[in-house]
Design a protein around this motif. Sequence first.
Motif, short mmCIF file in Angstrom:
data_model
loop_
_atom_site.label_atom_id
_atom_site.label_comp_id
_atom_site.label_asym_id
_atom_site.label_seq_id
_atom_site.Cartn_x
_atom_site.Cartn_y
_atom_site.Cartn_z
N PHE A 41 -34.27 -56.89 -53.07
CA PHE A 41 -33.97 -55.52 -52.66
C PHE A 41 -34.35 -54.57 -53.78
O PHE A 41 -33.96 -54.79 -54.94
N VAL A 57 -34.06 -50.69 -53.97
CA VAL A 57 -33.65 -49.44 -53.33
C VAL A 57 -33.42 -48.39 -54.42
O VAL A 57 -32.89 -48.69 -55.49
N TYR A 89 -34.33 -48.66 -58.40
CA TYR A 89 -34.59 -50.08 -58.70
C TYR A 89 -36.01 -50.49 -58.30
O TYR A 89 -36.44 -51.59 -58.64
N SER A 140 -25.81 -53.07 -52.95
CA SER A 140 -25.72 -54.47 -53.36
C SER A 140 -25.06 -55.33 -52.28
O SER A 140 -25.56 -56.37 -51.89
N ARG A 151 -26.70 -56.32 -48.80
CA ARG A 151 -27.73 -57.37 -48.78
C ARG A 151 -27.34 -58.54 -47.89
O ARG A 151 -28.17 -59.11 -47.19
N ASP A 181 -31.95 -60.94 -57.39
CA ASP A 181 -31.86 -59.56 -57.89
C ASP A 181 -33.24 -59.10 -58.34
O ASP A 181 -33.99 -59.87 -58.97
N ASP A 185 -33.88 -56.62 -60.57
CA ASP A 185 -33.96 -56.17 -61.97
C ASP A 185 -34.03 -57.40 -62.88
O ASP A 185 -33.25 -57.56 -63.82
N GLY A 211 -24.09 -63.35 -58.33
CA GLY A 211 -24.49 -62.77 -57.05
C GLY A 211 -26.00 -62.54 -57.03
O GLY A 211 -26.60 -62.36 -55.98
N GLY A 212 -26.62 -62.60 -58.22
CA GLY A 212 -28.03 -62.25 -58.34
C GLY A 212 -29.01 -63.36 -57.98
O GLY A 212 -30.23 -63.12 -57.98
N GLN A 246 -17.93 -56.84 -55.39
CA GLN A 246 -18.55 -56.75 -54.07
C GLN A 246 -18.93 -58.13 -53.52
O GLN A 246 -18.14 -59.04 -53.51
N GLU A 247 -20.21 -58.27 -53.09
CA GLU A 247 -20.59 -59.52 -52.43
C GLU A 247 -20.57 -60.71 -53.39
O GLU A 247 -20.41 -61.85 -52.97
N LYS A 307 -30.91 -52.88 -68.74
CA LYS A 307 -31.09 -51.63 -67.98
C LYS A 307 -29.99 -50.64 -68.34
O LYS A 307 -28.90 -51.03 -68.75
N TYR A 345 -27.56 -48.51 -66.79
CA TYR A 345 -26.91 -48.31 -65.49
C TYR A 345 -26.78 -46.84 -65.11
O TYR A 345 -27.03 -46.46 -63.98
N ARG A 382 -28.59 -46.12 -61.43
CA ARG A 382 -27.74 -46.23 -60.25
C ARG A 382 -27.46 -44.85 -59.65
O ARG A 382 -27.36 -43.86 -60.38
#
Length: 376
Positions: free
Chosen positions: A143, A145, A148, A207, A210, A233, A235, A289-290, A323-324, A367, A369, A373
């Motif tokens: 992703f 978006v 990113y 995030s 996804r 991910d 990034d 999660g990445g 989150q996820e 990065k 943030y 973001r």
Amino acid sequence: MRTQTGVSASVCLVELHAGLIDSQCLLGAHAEITSVITLCRFDVTHRDRETGGAEMKSCRAAGLILLVALLLGAAADVFPVSHEFHLEAEHLQYKQPSILQGRNDVVTVTPWLAPVVWEGSFDPVLLDGIYRPKNISITATVFAVGKYIMFLKDFLETAEQHFFVGFNVHVYVFTDQPKEVPRVQMAAGRKLTVRSVLDSQRWQEISARRMELIQTLIEERHRNIMDYIFCLDVDSRFHGRWGTESLGRLVAVIHPGYYKDPRSSFPYERRPVSRAYVAPGEGDFYYCGGAFGGLLQEVHLLARTCHRNFKEDARNNIEAAWQEESHLNRYMWVNKPSKVLSPEYLWQDFKPRNPEVHIVRFSGVVKNYAKIRPNV
Ligand code: UD2
């Protein structure tokens, strides 16, 4: 009739064994076997009436023999020989395996006996030799978006160099800026598809969303195909081989930040009201999660469950700590991964490499943030 039934019922059950079909097919197979049994019974009863007692016994015996043969035939089809690690290239040269020598500075198997993949724990020549003739294909989702999108070129270019080189790879890029997707030269057998998604004012939503989009992608494009998918991910960039050693039914990657810590300090979701809750004395590892993956059917189940639980939390006005990633960690604790990838498979560029990490294969770039973001 026997052969036909044996074949179609067994194909269905073999597929079910691989987790690829729904219960309708199983019901169909069951109905088919049942109808053959009923026909046999009818045949025997019908003859009984016509020929009287003398032929009755022999007819019954014949019917029973037919029935047993049918069931045996079906059973043989139901339990086919597995060829998961079949080596077609019999003359392939590779290093002799040993059960005495190998990595002794790290653990290479979980307590539920899933391999933990570290450099030196597998033979890439052997594994590629096993998987190449199978003509497998690997889907990767990424992703990009909002800002990113800036990471995408590097991600795609390094994937060409290291991610399943020599295999069929289909990369799906989800972005709100399809026109900004860089053109990257891809090798034969590899392709890229761009899908439009909406931007959001909250990075947490981008995030977490996804999972829903991965679920939909598998439902739309890949139903009933026994192939693999990895969700990554953007990034990040590849630095070393990521290949067939990572394949498995359900694959999780150990987060580089917590593998030396006690599980009570993992950043799991700790509020019991959340569907992602993991109590302080529970959990195995802290997974990223990445990066996660596995067979399409398994990842579909994971994405569907995490998305459903995320929505359920939202209805109760709660968003899990990460989150996820929190939902994924809860899922992987309840449904143990069949293969665990060491932190070689998702390092973080800001961290110096630990001595047990002999190679960094994939890592998150440094990065800012606040700059990239949509919200803080
Ligand atoms: C961690 C996880 C990440 C996710 C997140 C919690 C790792 C390495 N990363 O990273 O996967 O679980 O925690 O939500 O395990 N994205 C966009 N545009 C945005 C924001 C995000 O495209 O504006 C996508 C992009 O693919 C990015 C991913 O979402 O790689 C995760 O976002 P992140 O990298 O900002 O999350 P982070 O660093 O907190």
